[in-house]
Design a protein around this motif. Structure first.
Motif, PDB file in Angstrom:
ATOM      1  N   THR A   1      -0.399  14.005  -1.273  1.00  0.00           N
ATOM      2  CA  THR A   1       1.565  13.283  -1.411  1.00  0.00           C
ATOM      3  C   THR A   1       1.716  12.076  -0.931  1.00  0.00           C
ATOM      4  OG1 THR A   1       1.270  15.788  -1.166  1.00  0.00           O
ATOM      5  CG2 THR A   1       3.085  14.731  -0.951  1.00  0.00           C
ATOM      6  N   PRO A   2       1.807  11.733  -1.624  1.00  0.00           N
ATOM      7  CA  PRO A   2       2.406   9.855  -1.647  1.00  0.00           C
ATOM      8  C   PRO A   2       3.384  10.006  -0.339  1.00  0.00           C
ATOM      9  CG  PRO A   2       3.377   9.785  -3.510  1.00  0.00           C
ATOM     10  CD  PRO A   2       2.294  11.377  -3.322  1.00  0.00           C
ATOM     11  N   PHE A   3       3.505   9.216   0.826  1.00  0.00           N
ATOM     12  CA  PHE A   3       5.027  10.317   2.444  1.00  0.00           C
ATOM     13  C   PHE A   3       5.003   8.139   2.277  1.00  0.00           C
ATOM     14  CE2 PHE A   3       1.351   9.494   4.806  1.00  0.00           C
ATOM     15  CZ  PHE A   3       1.424   8.874   6.238  1.00  0.00           C
ATOM     16  N   SER A   4       4.488   7.427   2.443  1.00  0.00           N
ATOM     17  CA  SER A   4       5.398   5.900   2.846  1.00  0.00           C
ATOM     18  C   SER A   4       4.691   4.705   2.043  1.00  0.00           C
ATOM     19  CB  SER A   4       4.390   5.727   4.065  1.00  0.00           C
ATOM     20  OG  SER A   4       2.940   5.389   4.285  1.00  0.00           O
TER      21      SER A   4
ATOM     22  N   ARG B   1       0.535  -1.596  -0.015  1.00  0.00           N
ATOM     23  CA  ARG B   1       0.074   0.279  -0.083  1.00  0.00           C
ATOM     24  C   ARG B   1       0.683   1.761   0.011  1.00  0.00           C
ATOM     25  NH1 ARG B   1      -2.651  -0.904   5.641  1.00  0.00           N
ATOM     26  NH2 ARG B   1      -1.287  -2.145   5.298  1.00  0.00           N
ATOM     27  N   VAL B   2       0.298   2.298  -0.458  1.00  0.00           N
ATOM     28  CA  VAL B   2       0.964   3.434  -1.070  1.00  0.00           C
ATOM     29  C   VAL B   2       0.015   4.616   0.327  1.00  0.00           C
ATOM     30  CG1 VAL B   2       1.893   5.992  -1.488  1.00  0.00           C
ATOM     31  CG2 VAL B   2       2.838   3.323  -2.089  1.00  0.00           C
ATOM     32  N   ARG B   3       0.377   5.790   0.746  1.00  0.00           N
ATOM     33  CA  ARG B   3       0.104   6.448   2.140  1.00  0.00           C
ATOM     34  C   ARG B   3      -0.217   7.614   1.608  1.00  0.00           C
ATOM     35  NH1 ARG B   3      -3.856   5.029   5.780  1.00  0.00           N
ATOM     36  NH2 ARG B   3      -3.525   2.872   6.412  1.00  0.00           N
ATOM     37  N   SER B   4      -0.687   7.607   1.637  1.00  0.00           N
ATOM     38  CA  SER B   4      -0.845   9.738   1.162  1.00  0.00           C
ATOM     39  C   SER B   4      -1.724  10.764   2.602  1.00  0.00           C
ATOM     40  CB  SER B   4      -1.374  10.123  -0.251  1.00  0.00           C
ATOM     41  OG  SER B   4      -1.590   9.473  -1.224  1.00  0.00           O
ATOM     42  N   THR B   5      -1.377  11.709   2.313  1.00  0.00           N
ATOM     43  CA  THR B   5      -1.905  12.895   2.873  1.00  0.00           C
ATOM     44  C   THR B   5      -1.298  14.252   2.732  1.00  0.00           C
ATOM     45  OG1 THR B   5      -1.434  14.059   5.019  1.00  0.00           O
ATOM     46  CG2 THR B   5       0.642  14.124   4.464  1.00  0.00           C
ATOM     47  N   LYS B   6      -2.946  14.593   2.093  1.00  0.00           N
ATOM     48  CA  LYS B   6      -3.122  15.156   1.124  1.00  0.00           C
ATOM     49  C   LYS B   6      -2.921  15.853  -0.206  1.00  0.00           C
ATOM     50  CE  LYS B   6      -2.941  19.633   4.412  1.00  0.00           C
ATOM     51  NZ  LYS B   6      -1.499  20.162   5.277  1.00  0.00           N
TER      52      LYS B   6
ATOM     53  N   ALA C   1       5.913   5.044  -7.315  1.00  0.00           N
ATOM     54  CA  ALA C   1       4.851   4.977  -5.929  1.00  0.00           C
ATOM     55  C   ALA C   1       4.988   5.810  -4.982  1.00  0.00           C
ATOM     56  CB  ALA C   1       4.552   3.864  -5.421  1.00  0.00           C
ATOM     57  N   LEU C   2       6.080   6.933  -4.815  1.00  0.00           N
ATOM     58  CA  LEU C   2       6.436   7.183  -4.028  1.00  0.00           C
ATOM     59  C   LEU C   2       6.220   9.211  -4.451  1.00  0.00           C
ATOM     60  CD1 LEU C   2       8.668   6.132  -1.506  1.00  0.00           C
ATOM     61  CD2 LEU C   2       6.173   6.567  -0.695  1.00  0.00           C
ATOM     62  N   GLY C   3       6.791   9.319  -5.424  1.00  0.00           N
ATOM     63  CA  GLY C   3       6.948   9.900  -6.884  1.00  0.00           C
ATOM     64  C   GLY C   3       8.771  10.607  -5.959  1.00  0.00           C
ATOM     65  N   VAL C   4       9.128   9.926  -6.171  1.00  0.00           N
ATOM     66  CA  VAL C   4      10.866  10.507  -5.558  1.00  0.00           C
ATOM     67  C   VAL C   4      11.492  10.510  -6.704  1.00  0.00           C
ATOM     68  CG1 VAL C   4      10.564  10.462  -3.555  1.00  0.00           C
ATOM     69  CG2 VAL C   4      11.793   8.424  -4.379  1.00  0.00           C
TER      70      VAL C   4
END
Length: 265
Positions: free
Chosen positions: A143-146, A136-141, A200-203
Motif C-alpha cells: 500500500t503506497p503511503f509516501s 519515489r513512492v514508498r509502500s508498506t504491505k 501514485a498514492l492511490g487517493v
C-alpha cells in the motif's frame, strides 16, 4: 484494503464518509461493531438515505465495513486495514531511516538538471549547480503511503546509480558517498493531492496529505539533500510526548524531547 481511497460523489456524502472513516480508524468503532441503519445515520448527519448509502458504499470498497443484506453493516477494520505508521516527533529522524529499510520503494523518475529556486535558496546552491532529482513512492504491505521528491547536488549523486537509489535508502547512499551529515531542518504542514501524486498514492485528487520538507546539511554547513515528502494521513501520523512545566499562570505544555512516546499504531 486495496490501498486506494475513493471518495464518494457529493460533499455531503464525503462528510459522512470521512466522519465514519475517522471513527473507525481512530478506534471509536471497533472490529465487529454494527453501524446504525441507513435511516438512523441519515437523521444523525442530517442528510438523505441516498447520501448515506453513497458513503457506506465507499467505506465498503476500502474494506472498512462489510455490508450484508438482512444483517446490517459491520466494521471489519482489523482484517482489511493497514495500521498507520506511528512516528515519534522527538526521534523522527532515526525512525525515518528505519522506515526506509523496512518498506519498499518504487522509483518513478530519475534525472539531472537545475533545482527549483526555492530548493536552491534552501540548500545554498549556485545557479550553475546541477542536482539529481528523484521521485519515489514508498509502500508498506503493497500500500503506497509516501511520495518523495529529493534533490541532491550532482557532485555527490554521481557516486551512486539509479539502481542504487531504487533499492537503498538515500541516507545510506549519501554516507557511502563520503558525506558526513551534521544536521537537518524539517517542517511539517498540510496540502492537497494533485493528479500525479493522487495517482501514485492511490487517493482522490484533492485529498488531504501531510507535507514534510527537510534540508540536510553536512559538517561544513553545505546542503546535501532537499526532501519534499507527501504522506497519506490515513497511513502515517506524528506523535509528540509532552511534559507539563512551569509555575502558576506560566505553567504550560512543552515537548519532552528525548523521551519515547506511545508509538502504538
Amino acid at each position: 484494503m486495496n490501498g486506494t481511497i475513493s471518495l464518494p460523489k457529493g460533499t455531503k456524502a464525503q462528510r459522512v464518509y470521512l466522519s465514519l472513516r475517522d471513527q473507525i480508524t481512530g478506534g471509536s468503532l471497533s472490529d465487529g461493531n454494527s453501524l446504525p441503519g441507513e435511516q438512523r445515520l441519515a437523521e444523525t448527519f442530517g442528510v438523505s438515505r441516498v447520501t448515506v448509502r453513497r458513503a457506506l458504499d465507499a467505506l465498503a470498497k476500502t474494506g472498512l465495513i462489510e455490508r450484508r443484506a438482512g444483517s446490517g453493516t459491520t466494521v471489519c477494520r482489523g482484517l482489511n486495514v493497514n495500521k498507520p505508521i506511528a512516528m515519534n516527533f522527538s526521534t523522527l529522524m532515526p525512525q525515518l531511516v528505519e522506515m526506509g529499510q523496512s518498506t519498499t520503494a518504487r522509483l518513478l523518475s530519475f534525472s539531472y538538471g537545475k533545482a527549483p529556486d526555492f530548493v536552491m535558496r534552501a540548500m545554498g546552491l549556485n545557479a550553475i549547480d546541477d542536482v539529481q532529482i528523484a521521485i519515489r513512492v514508498r509502500s508498506t504491505k503493497k500500500t503506497p503511503f509516501s511520495h518523495l521528491t529529493t534533490y541532491v547536488p550532482a557532485v555527490i549523486a554521481k557516486n551512486y546509480s539509479e539502481d542504487d537509489l531504487a533499492s537503498q535508502p538515500l541516507f545510506a547512499l549519501l554516507e557511502r558517498s563520503g558525506v558526513e551529515i551534521e544536521a537537518a531542518h524539517q517542517s511539517v504542514s498540510a496540502t492537497l493531492a494533485g493528479p500525479e501524486v493522487a495517482s501514485a498514492l492511490g487517493v482522490s485528487v484533492g485529498s488531504a496529505l501531510l507535507s514534510l520538507r527537510r534540508v540536510v546539511r553536512d559538517v561544513n554547513g553545505n546542503g546535501v539533500e532537499y526532501l519534499s515528502g507527501l504522506y497519506r494521513p490515513d497511513m502515517f501520523r506524528l506523535e509528540m510526548p509532552l511534559t507539563r512545566v512551569g509555575q502558576g499562570p506560566a505553567r504550560h505544555w512543552e515537548p519532552a524531547i528525548g523521551q519515547e512516546g506511545d508509538s502504538t499504531p
